[in-house]
Design an enzyme around this catalytic site. Structure first.
Site, PDB file in Angstrom:
ATOM      1  N   CYS A 309       0.763  -1.245   0.000  1.00  0.00           N
ATOM      2  CA  CYS A 309       0.000   0.000   0.000  1.00  0.00           C
ATOM      3  C   CYS A 309       0.802   1.308   0.000  1.00  0.00           C
ATOM      4  O   CYS A 309       0.312   2.300  -0.536  1.00  0.00           O
ATOM      5  CB  CYS A 309      -1.018   0.006   1.136  1.00  0.00           C
ATOM      6  SG  CYS A 309      -0.287  -0.198   2.769  1.00  0.00           S
ATOM      7  N   GLU A 341      13.387 -12.978   6.245  1.00  0.00           N
ATOM      8  CA  GLU A 341      12.937 -13.478   7.538  1.00  0.00           C
ATOM      9  C   GLU A 341      14.076 -14.081   8.354  1.00  0.00           C
ATOM     10  O   GLU A 341      13.847 -14.741   9.358  1.00  0.00           O
ATOM     11  CB  GLU A 341      11.846 -14.540   7.335  1.00  0.00           C
ATOM     12  CG  GLU A 341      10.578 -13.998   6.690  1.00  0.00           C
ATOM     13  CD  GLU A 341       9.580 -13.448   7.711  1.00  0.00           C
ATOM     14  OE1 GLU A 341       9.938 -13.315   8.888  1.00  0.00           O
ATOM     15  OE2 GLU A 341       8.442 -13.165   7.306  1.00  0.00           O
ATOM     16  N   GLU A 358      -3.444  -6.966  -1.921  1.00  0.00           N
ATOM     17  CA  GLU A 358      -3.552  -5.918  -0.900  1.00  0.00           C
ATOM     18  C   GLU A 358      -4.811  -5.128  -1.200  1.00  0.00           C
ATOM     19  O   GLU A 358      -5.002  -4.638  -2.314  1.00  0.00           O
ATOM     20  CB  GLU A 358      -2.307  -5.027  -0.941  1.00  0.00           C
ATOM     21  CG  GLU A 358      -2.394  -3.816  -0.055  1.00  0.00           C
ATOM     22  CD  GLU A 358      -1.811  -4.023   1.346  1.00  0.00           C
ATOM     23  OE1 GLU A 358      -1.588  -5.191   1.740  1.00  0.00           O
ATOM     24  OE2 GLU A 358      -1.595  -3.020   2.026  1.00  0.00           O
ATOM     25  N   ASP A 419      -5.565  -9.608  13.591  1.00  0.00           N
ATOM     26  CA  ASP A 419      -4.880 -10.753  12.998  1.00  0.00           C
ATOM     27  C   ASP A 419      -5.865 -11.900  12.863  1.00  0.00           C
ATOM     28  O   ASP A 419      -6.646 -12.156  13.767  1.00  0.00           O
ATOM     29  CB  ASP A 419      -3.754 -11.228  13.935  1.00  0.00           C
ATOM     30  CG  ASP A 419      -2.437 -10.542  13.621  1.00  0.00           C
ATOM     31  OD1 ASP A 419      -2.392  -9.730  12.679  1.00  0.00           O
ATOM     32  OD2 ASP A 419      -1.455 -10.836  14.331  1.00  0.00           O
ATOM     33  N   ASN A 440      -4.257 -10.266   7.785  1.00  0.00           N
ATOM     34  CA  ASN A 440      -4.540  -9.243   8.797  1.00  0.00           C
ATOM     35  C   ASN A 440      -5.243  -8.043   8.183  1.00  0.00           C
ATOM     36  O   ASN A 440      -5.371  -7.944   6.964  1.00  0.00           O
ATOM     37  CB  ASN A 440      -3.299  -8.845   9.598  1.00  0.00           C
ATOM     38  CG  ASN A 440      -2.262  -8.148   8.758  1.00  0.00           C
ATOM     39  OD1 ASN A 440      -2.573  -7.404   7.851  1.00  0.00           O
ATOM     40  ND2 ASN A 440      -1.000  -8.404   9.067  1.00  0.00           N
ATOM     41  N   CYS A 466      -5.993  -1.015   5.366  1.00  0.00           N
ATOM     42  CA  CYS A 466      -5.551  -1.968   4.363  1.00  0.00           C
ATOM     43  C   CYS A 466      -5.560  -3.362   4.948  1.00  0.00           C
ATOM     44  O   CYS A 466      -5.507  -3.542   6.164  1.00  0.00           O
ATOM     45  CB  CYS A 466      -4.164  -1.616   3.831  1.00  0.00           C
ATOM     46  SG  CYS A 466      -2.841  -1.893   5.015  1.00  0.00           S
ATOM     47  N   ARG A 473      -0.185 -18.168   2.353  1.00  0.00           N
ATOM     48  CA  ARG A 473      -0.658 -18.438   3.714  1.00  0.00           C
ATOM     49  C   ARG A 473      -2.081 -18.994   3.722  1.00  0.00           C
ATOM     50  O   ARG A 473      -2.400 -19.864   4.519  1.00  0.00           O
ATOM     51  CB  ARG A 473      -0.540 -17.197   4.573  1.00  0.00           C
ATOM     52  CG  ARG A 473       0.928 -16.891   4.829  1.00  0.00           C
ATOM     53  CD  ARG A 473       1.112 -15.942   5.956  1.00  0.00           C
ATOM     54  NE  ARG A 473       2.539 -15.820   6.242  1.00  0.00           N
ATOM     55  CZ  ARG A 473       3.038 -15.168   7.291  1.00  0.00           C
ATOM     56  NH1 ARG A 473       2.219 -14.586   8.131  1.00  0.00           N
ATOM     57  NH2 ARG A 473       4.331 -15.100   7.481  1.00  0.00           N
TER      58      ARG A 473
HETATM   59 ZN   LIG Z   1      -1.011  -2.144   3.629  1.00  0.00          ZN
END
Ligand SMILES: [Zn+2]
Length: 507
Positions: A309, A341, A358, A419, A440, A466, A473
């Protein structure tokens, strides 16, 4: 607050000719008039306590209070002298400079242990007489004008708060939990998909997806299109995937996530001549000389898309959005996102390169909150009725509040992150294993409209929100609970996924 500044005003010429007048100027014009301006009656402003002419410099010690901080007093002096000696004597003020600046105060929270802020302007930072003593050095006019002093003090405060924050682990609050579902499968989806040759790891956290996982993820996207984006009338946009660092500087991702980005550099010189030694080296050795390559590259000019975003908010920089054009609702799925990560990489549920939709919205406060509710409702429908997941949702501290060490969350529950977590049977029992955050949703309030200074035409605040839909996932959450055999999958999902493509076989 106690302030004591040592520094100087530097003139364009020798000013020893002012020797006989300077005492009167300081005591009668500066201390009693200039430094009293704007200070409430009965309160102390600032005061020059020592002064001395030395060549083209006026050396000073200024003491001050919260009503007139010595560094602001010094800025005032620059204007004063420009007027006072500029006109009559044709002497200009060339510079102002702070050599030493000590600030002692009682912080709003006492640090539990040593606080450190590592910038060259801090000489010393310690607790003294139960207060905090900050000794600064070498601040020039631009450092003073750009509010480095204030920013240093607020950074110190942030760090004190953040230490306290780490001490309190409970920043997670369960909002809702689905009924328990019968466990149909308890294997690790990544391992099983690898065994079947559906996916192949090309680098740490980066995978090649063959037709079956590609179809599964496109099916997830199709579900989102059918049950969320179209009914709620979101429109597609293509957002840039190589993000200039300045964009993240505004959102706070820089420095907040500085250790997680993949940075992008380009060639310092475009001419092939400049690259010839590298060509030769590779042709002769068959190896890539990484040090030599590094020399040929610029410092990072941007980073690979991290959260989709940020560039969208940049579009509105310093604009007014017509009230009746709001709310604005868009989605982007035009490229991959990247996160390093470190040691956390194992399966597809935590990867370096990933595919995400998104969904971004903005509007007046009430609109932004209403859209959030609509999205929540849509997600619940999808997870309960199409994917048939065992999942829960929780309110968590948003990343930007966490990084700023903010602690007063109660008032901010309207803003914040929800979440969505799915139970992964292969990780162990429901109670003792870590659930997967597969989704999320964040309402950021005015964080981004303030960062980019945009409002509505009636000058009202714009709220943004957003929600990132991670396709890997979603797929992992689904497979971890439902397994790899289509016959075991919920009917509604099977209708959308259709007949699976064939596996690619190799020997
Ligand atoms: Zn975002």
């Amino acid at each position: 607050l106690k302030f004591r500044l040592k520094g100087y005003v530097e003139f364009s010429k020798d000013i020893t000719l002012l020797e006989s007048k300077i005492d009167a100027i300081v005591t009668k014009e500066i201390n009693t008039l200039l430094f009293k301006r704007g200070v409430p009656k009965g309160k102390k402003g600032a005061k020059i306590t020592r002064w001395r002419l030395k060549g083209n410099k006026l050396m000073l010690t200024i003491e001050g209070s919260r009503y007139l901080r010595p560094h602001d007093a010094l800025l005032r002096l620059r204007t004063f002298f420009t007027e006072r000696v500029g006109k009559n004597l044709k002497i200009g003020v060339r510079a102002i400079f702070i050599k030493d600046y000590s600030i002692q105060y009682l912080p709003s929270k006492k640090p539990e242990d040593k606080v450190e802020v590592r910038v060259p302007w801090i000489k010393e930072l310690r607790v003294k007489d139960n207060e905090l003593l900050v000794k600064l050095q070498n601040l020039d006019a631009s450092a003073i004008q750009n509010r480095y002093v204030e920013r240093i003090l607020s950074r110190i405060n942030e760090k004190i708060q953040a230490k306290e924050y780490i001490g309190k682990s409970e920043r997670w609050e369960l909002l809702w939990q689905s009924p328990k579902k019968e466990i149909a499968w308890d294997k690790d989806p990544t391992e099983e998909m690898e065994k079947r040759g559906w996916i192949k790891r090309i680098a740490a956290g980066e995978w090649l997806h063959t037709p079956i996982p590609a179809r599964l993820m496109r099916t997830m996207q199709e579900i989102v299109r059918l049950y969320l984006l179209e009914p709620l009338e979101f429109e597609e946009v293509f957002l840039p995937k190589m993000v200039p660092l300045e964009v993240w500087l505004r959102t706070g991702h820089m420095p907040g996530s500085a250790n997680v980005f993949y940075y992008v550099s380009r060639a310092k010189k475009w001419s092939l001549n400049e690259w010839e030694d590298l060509f030769d080296y590779i042709k002769v050795t068959g190896q890539i000389p990484s040090e030599l390559l590094k020399e040929k590259l610029t410092a990072p000019i941007g980073g690979m898309c991290f959260a989709q975003c940020p560039p969208f908010y940049w579009f509105f920089e310093k604009k007014l959005v017509p009230d009746d054009e709001l709310p604005i609702k868009v989605w982007d799925s035009s490229g991959t996102s990247y996160r390093w990560e470190a040691g956390g990489l194992k399966g597809l549920e935590r990867d370096t390169e990933f595919h995400r939709i998104e969904v971004i919205w903005m509007g007046k406060k009430a609109q932004a909150l209403e859209i959030k509710d609509q999205l929540m409702e849509r997600y619940e429908y999808i997870f309960n009725n199409i994917l048939d997941l065992e999942w829960r949702k929780a309110w968590v501290v948003p990343w930007y509040m966490e990084q700023a060490g903010e602690t007063d969350f109660e008032e901010k529950k309207e803003i914040g992150t929800v979440d969505f977590e799915a139970y992964l049977p292969f990780r162990g029992s429901r109670e003792n294993s870590e659930w997967l955050e597969f989704q999320n949703l964040t309402v950021a309030g005015t964080k981004f409209s303030e960062a980019w200074k945009f409002k509505t035409t009636s000058l009202r605040e714009v709220w943004t929100g957003c929600t990132g839909i991670g396709l890997e996932r979603w797929m992992i959450a689904f497979i971890a609970q439902k397994g790899l055999e289509p016959e075991e999958w919920p009917t509604k999902f099977r209708e959308i996924v259709g007949k699976l493509p064939r596996e690619i076989k190799t020997i």
